[in-house]
Design an enzyme around this catalytic site. Structure first.
Site, PDB file in Angstrom:
ATOM      1  N   ARG A 102       0.832  -1.211   0.000  1.00 16.75           N
ATOM      2  CA  ARG A 102       0.000   0.000   0.000  1.00 16.75           C
ATOM      3  C   ARG A 102       0.865   1.259   0.000  1.00 16.75           C
ATOM      4  NH1 ARG A 102      -2.067  -3.416  -1.295  1.00 16.75           N
ATOM      5  NH2 ARG A 102      -4.214  -3.953  -1.631  1.00 16.75           N
ATOM      6  N   GLU A 105       1.999   1.527  -3.447  1.00 10.88           N
ATOM      7  CA  GLU A 105       0.865   1.964  -4.258  1.00 10.88           C
ATOM      8  C   GLU A 105       0.649   3.478  -4.147  1.00 10.88           C
ATOM      9  OE1 GLU A 105      -3.502   0.135  -4.984  1.00 10.88           O
ATOM     10  OE2 GLU A 105      -3.041   0.623  -2.890  1.00 10.88           O
ATOM     11  N   SER A 128      16.007  14.295   0.400  1.00 11.02           N
ATOM     12  CA  SER A 128      17.010  13.369   0.910  1.00 11.02           C
ATOM     13  C   SER A 128      16.379  12.274   1.758  1.00 11.02           C
ATOM     14  CB  SER A 128      18.031  14.127   1.766  1.00 11.02           C
ATOM     15  OG  SER A 128      18.955  13.232   2.348  1.00 11.02           O
TER      16      SER A 128
END
Length: 162
Positions: A102, A105, A128
């Site tokens: 997830r 995603e 960074s």
């Protein structure tokens, strides 16, 4: 409780045994990463990274970690000595674990919009992951449901022109 009865994250089977040792001690202590972090004067995300070999504890961290988990410090001194370096970027790609997938995603769906907003606000560069802090919070949503709030706080690094 013997170590054989402890449920370990699957990824630990691919790491040196010190990380299973740490996880087993954490389970036996019934401490959370937040509890251990408070004992170490560190953030829970950083402490969790140590438990997966993604961060290297300094000597003060080792002393506090061994005290917090009631571990023999010599094991940690040996494991995290001068020859140890973190192995960042563990796991399969794309990730198979539902939580990790997830998060992946989110970047697949919202990555370019986030990149565009970073460029609009900062210019051409990156965030960074070295000069970085991350935090996880449990918050309530508008319908009083539990929600996960993740903060990524990284230094902006502009691309150099030459």
């Amino acid at each position: 409780m013997s170590s054989s009865n402890i449920q370990r994250p699957k990824i630990l089977s691919t790491l040196p045994s010190i990380f299973s040792y740490l996880h087993d001690a954490k389970v036996r202590s019934k401490m959370t990463f937040a509890d251990i972090a408070a004992e170490m004067d560190r953030d829970e995300w950083y402490v969790a990274a140590i438990f997966y070999g993604q961060a290297k504890p300094d000597q003060a961290d080792i002393v506090k970690l061994s005290a917090a988990l009631n571990l023999q410090q010599r094991y940690l001194d040996e494991a995290f000595g001068p020859d140890f370096f973190p192995h960042r970027g563990l796991g399969e790609f794309p990730p198979q674990d539902p939580v990790l997938y997830r998060l992946y995603e989110v970047l697949v769906v919202y990555g370019y919009p986030l990149k565009h907003m970073i460029h609009e606000k900062f210019g051409d560069g990156i965030m960074s992951a070295i000069d970085f802090e991350g935090h996880v919070e449990k918050v309530k949503g508008s319908s009083n449901e539990d929600r996960v709030k993740i903060t990524l706080n990284g230094k902006f690094l502009p691309y150099r022109r030459w």
